[in-house]
Motif scaffolding. Structure first.
Motif, PDB file in Angstrom:
ATOM      1  N   GLY A   1      37.365 -10.110  -9.254  1.00  0.00           N
ATOM      2  CA  GLY A   1      38.363 -10.401 -10.420  1.00  0.00           C
ATOM      3  C   GLY A   1      37.651  -9.805 -11.701  1.00  0.00           C
ATOM      4  N   ILE A   2      36.450  -9.643 -11.862  1.00  0.00           N
ATOM      5  CA  ILE A   2      35.763  -9.255 -13.171  1.00  0.00           C
ATOM      6  C   ILE A   2      35.316  -7.773 -13.259  1.00  0.00           C
ATOM      7  N   ASP A   3      35.337  -7.516 -14.723  1.00  0.00           N
ATOM      8  CA  ASP A   3      34.518  -6.244 -14.957  1.00  0.00           C
ATOM      9  C   ASP A   3      33.541  -6.169 -15.880  1.00  0.00           C
ATOM     10  N   ALA A   4      32.429  -6.799 -15.426  1.00  0.00           N
ATOM     11  CA  ALA A   4      31.256  -7.033 -16.574  1.00  0.00           C
ATOM     12  C   ALA A   4      29.897  -6.414 -15.824  1.00  0.00           C
ATOM     13  N   ASP A   5      29.063  -5.938 -16.890  1.00  0.00           N
ATOM     14  CA  ASP A   5      27.797  -5.490 -16.281  1.00  0.00           C
ATOM     15  C   ASP A   5      26.980  -6.452 -15.719  1.00  0.00           C
ATOM     16  N   LEU A   6      26.952  -7.495 -16.070  1.00  0.00           N
ATOM     17  CA  LEU A   6      25.919  -8.625 -15.841  1.00  0.00           C
ATOM     18  C   LEU A   6      26.771 -10.058 -15.452  1.00  0.00           C
ATOM     19  N   ALA A   7      26.616 -10.782 -14.579  1.00  0.00           N
ATOM     20  CA  ALA A   7      27.138 -11.950 -14.032  1.00  0.00           C
ATOM     21  C   ALA A   7      26.213 -13.025 -14.039  1.00  0.00           C
ATOM     22  N   VAL A   8      26.316 -14.134 -14.575  1.00  0.00           N
ATOM     23  CA  VAL A   8      25.328 -15.276 -14.898  1.00  0.00           C
ATOM     24  C   VAL A   8      25.742 -16.488 -13.996  1.00  0.00           C
ATOM     25  N   THR A   9      25.151 -17.211 -13.017  1.00  0.00           N
ATOM     26  CA  THR A   9      25.491 -18.129 -12.394  1.00  0.00           C
ATOM     27  C   THR A   9      24.333 -19.332 -12.830  1.00  0.00           C
ATOM     28  N   HIS A  10      24.710 -20.477 -12.344  1.00  0.00           N
ATOM     29  CA  HIS A  10      23.712 -21.801 -12.263  1.00  0.00           C
ATOM     30  C   HIS A  10      22.767 -21.570 -11.028  1.00  0.00           C
ATOM     31  N   PHE A  11      21.849 -22.158 -11.174  1.00  0.00           N
ATOM     32  CA  PHE A  11      20.665 -22.116  -9.769  1.00  0.00           C
ATOM     33  C   PHE A  11      20.351 -23.562  -9.757  1.00  0.00           C
ATOM     34  N   THR A  12      19.866 -23.870  -8.647  1.00  0.00           N
ATOM     35  CA  THR A  12      19.129 -25.295  -8.455  1.00  0.00           C
ATOM     36  C   THR A  12      17.545 -25.041  -7.841  1.00  0.00           C
ATOM     37  N   GLN A  13      16.701 -25.708  -8.681  1.00  0.00           N
ATOM     38  CA  GLN A  13      15.216 -25.782  -8.316  1.00  0.00           C
ATOM     39  C   GLN A  13      14.849 -26.767  -7.444  1.00  0.00           C
TER      40      GLN A  13
ATOM     41  N   TYR B   1      29.606 -21.331 -23.582  1.00  0.00           N
ATOM     42  CA  TYR B   1      30.404 -19.925 -23.410  1.00  0.00           C
ATOM     43  C   TYR B   1      31.431 -20.622 -22.407  1.00  0.00           C
ATOM     44  N   GLU B   2      32.577 -19.852 -22.558  1.00  0.00           N
ATOM     45  CA  GLU B   2      33.603 -19.954 -21.710  1.00  0.00           C
ATOM     46  C   GLU B   2      33.455 -19.472 -20.371  1.00  0.00           C
ATOM     47  N   TYR B   3      33.481 -20.311 -19.310  1.00  0.00           N
ATOM     48  CA  TYR B   3      33.311 -19.840 -17.910  1.00  0.00           C
ATOM     49  C   TYR B   3      34.223 -18.563 -17.741  1.00  0.00           C
ATOM     50  N   GLY B   4      34.039 -17.723 -17.055  1.00  0.00           N
ATOM     51  CA  GLY B   4      35.071 -16.515 -16.555  1.00  0.00           C
ATOM     52  C   GLY B   4      35.513 -15.660 -17.510  1.00  0.00           C
ATOM     53  N   LYS B   5      34.985 -15.729 -18.664  1.00  0.00           N
ATOM     54  CA  LYS B   5      35.456 -14.899 -19.731  1.00  0.00           C
ATOM     55  C   LYS B   5      34.467 -13.682 -20.224  1.00  0.00           C
ATOM     56  N   VAL B   6      34.568 -12.421 -20.045  1.00  0.00           N
ATOM     57  CA  VAL B   6      33.788 -11.677 -20.059  1.00  0.00           C
ATOM     58  C   VAL B   6      33.613 -11.299 -21.667  1.00  0.00           C
ATOM     59  N   TYR B   7      32.368 -11.208 -22.055  1.00  0.00           N
ATOM     60  CA  TYR B   7      31.801 -11.104 -23.491  1.00  0.00           C
ATOM     61  C   TYR B   7      31.164 -10.140 -23.765  1.00  0.00           C
ATOM     62  N   GLU B   8      31.353  -9.038 -24.817  1.00  0.00           N
ATOM     63  CA  GLU B   8      30.559  -7.993 -25.299  1.00  0.00           C
ATOM     64  C   GLU B   8      29.026  -8.711 -25.338  1.00  0.00           C
ATOM     65  N   ALA B   9      28.299  -7.868 -24.961  1.00  0.00           N
ATOM     66  CA  ALA B   9      26.921  -8.575 -24.577  1.00  0.00           C
ATOM     67  C   ALA B   9      26.192  -9.089 -25.996  1.00  0.00           C
TER      68      ALA B   9
ATOM     69  N   PHE C   1      18.479  -4.135 -21.960  1.00  0.00           N
ATOM     70  CA  PHE C   1      18.668  -3.271 -22.920  1.00  0.00           C
ATOM     71  C   PHE C   1      19.843  -2.429 -22.815  1.00  0.00           C
ATOM     72  N   HIS C   2      20.445  -2.391 -21.648  1.00  0.00           N
ATOM     73  CA  HIS C   2      21.578  -1.276 -21.232  1.00  0.00           C
ATOM     74  C   HIS C   2      22.870  -2.161 -21.289  1.00  0.00           C
ATOM     75  N   ILE C   3      22.941  -3.431 -20.932  1.00  0.00           N
ATOM     76  CA  ILE C   3      24.067  -3.883 -20.459  1.00  0.00           C
ATOM     77  C   ILE C   3      25.306  -3.984 -21.750  1.00  0.00           C
ATOM     78  N   ALA C   4      26.513  -3.667 -21.508  1.00  0.00           N
ATOM     79  CA  ALA C   4      27.709  -3.715 -22.544  1.00  0.00           C
ATOM     80  C   ALA C   4      28.231  -5.075 -22.662  1.00  0.00           C
ATOM     81  N   SER C   5      28.196  -5.800 -21.350  1.00  0.00           N
ATOM     82  CA  SER C   5      29.087  -6.820 -21.317  1.00  0.00           C
ATOM     83  C   SER C   5      28.464  -7.807 -20.051  1.00  0.00           C
ATOM     84  N   LEU C   6      28.894  -9.058 -20.439  1.00  0.00           N
ATOM     85  CA  LEU C   6      28.317  -9.965 -19.504  1.00  0.00           C
ATOM     86  C   LEU C   6      29.533 -11.377 -19.231  1.00  0.00           C
TER      87      LEU C   6
END
Length: 357
Positions: free
Chosen positions: A111-123, A143-151, A199-204
């Motif tokens: 349901g999203i349109d972004a160049d980069l998606a960032v999630t949490h991770f567990t170590q 940051y608001e989760y689920g909102k597509v930001y300009e990079a 260097f190249h992403i427009a959105s995340l």
């Protein structure tokens, strides 16, 4: 149904852990929208047979690429051209995904349109220790989760200093369009994946999903301090690649992106100096080898306008490693290093207790 996500699994002699990795992905609800590409990098154990058995059980989801050993980057380079998913993510064979989180991730990506998606991770550490990593600063999640930001709207604010492989998934077409190619024949090239495409992403977009389960509790794991010390020359080669890419692309990006990438490469050089000057066992430290690397990178700093200091992680001992080396051409005294190590542990323990969940 088109594939939403391609998960690339670099695999070398992982017969003991590969089934756990694959089982974490192959929930019935995920099969239609997920592609799993296992790249066997010349394993000498039963990894290839295990991968092929899963491909026979899940023929519409699991693909196996068998190739001669070429190390980590070669597996990414082999899989990326054939990936069918709209997004691509790397999952090391000794790690795994949280299956419930994966289903949430697939739903979110559709349901999203972004160049980069960032999630949490567990170590995951020894003795069952767990530490969740989120892209926050001192407990604040800006940051608001689920909102597509300009990079640039994210990169300019100073909260994010770098991204880690475990947290990111890229739009597949972005990587193809920039001709992404990872260094081969050495380890630690996941840093390239977390650096070059920025260097190249427009959105995340940030997603409130704890997906990647990063296993540090394995003998021979590449982030083990002993292994890191032995692999300093490989880390240097990766750093050289990052610096080369930085110098060839920095002029073409916005002022905001330029400042972010400058900070990133400065931090990378800081990490390299810290590895040699403090983290590396004293009996492994070679002053001549480090001196040559130090002089090379300081010349790059002068050439590219880079500037940074290197203080202990605990921020209590205010002795700049770089200044000390330049003056004495040697490491700190052993007693001071032991004191600093103890302070680091105390401060990290306090930080985790207060800010990490």
């Amino acid at each position: 149904m088109s594939k939403v996500l391609s998960v690339i699994i670099p695999t070398y002699n992982m017969e003991a852990l590969l089934p756990r990795c694959l089982d974490s992905l192959l929930a019935d609800e995920a099969l239609e929208s997920l592609e799993v590409i296992v790249v066997n990098d010349g394993s000498k154990d039963g990894s290839l047979g295990i991968a092929r058995s899963y491909a026979s059980r899940f023929p519409s989801t699991v693909t196996v690429i068998d190739k001669p050993n070429g190390n980590y980057g070669s597996t990414i380079n082999a899989a990326l051209p054939v990936a069918k998913g709209s997004y691509v993510k790397i999952l090391d064979a000794d790690d795994f995904n949280d299956t419930k989180a994966l289903l949430q991730f697939l739903s979110a990506l559709s349901g999203i349109d972004a160049d980069l998606a960032v999630t949490h991770f567990t170590q995951l550490g020894s003795g069952g220790a767990k530490e969740v990593f989120k892209y926050n600063t001192m407990g604040k999640e800006p940051y608001e989760y689920g909102k597509v930001y300009e990079a640039d709207d994210v990169l300019k604010d100073g909260y994010i200093r770098f991204f880690l492989m475990h947290a990111i998934a890229y739009r597949t077409d972005l990587l193809r369009n920039i001709g992404y190619h990872q260094s081969e024949g050495i380890s630690y090239t996941d840093t390239e994946l977390a650096f070059l495409p920025i260097f190249h992403i427009a959105s995340l977009v940030f997603l409130d999903i704890n997906l990647y389960q990063y296993n540090l509790d394995r003998e021979g794991q590449t982030m083990n301090p002993v292994v890191l010390a032995r692999s300093a020359s490989q880390l240097e080669k990766v750093t050289d690649r990052l610096l080369e890419y930085y110098e060839s692309h920095i002029a073409a990006v916005s002022e905001v992106r330029r400042a972010f990438m400058k900070q990133y490469i400065e931090n990378r050089l800081r990490v390299m100096f810290k590895l040699h000057l403090l983290d590396m066992p004293r009996n492994s430290f070679n002053a001549e080898v480090f001196g040559a690397m130090f002089d090379k990178y300081m010349e790059a700093c002068r050439r590219d306008g880079l500037s940074f200091k290197l203080y202990p992680d605990n921020k209590l001992l205010r002795i700049n490693y770089i200044t000390y080396w330049q003056k004495h051409r040697r490491r700190w005294p052993a007693a001071l290093e032991r004191c600093n190590s103890l302070l680091d542990k105390v401060v990290k323990w306090a930080y985790v207790k207060i800010y990490r969940r």
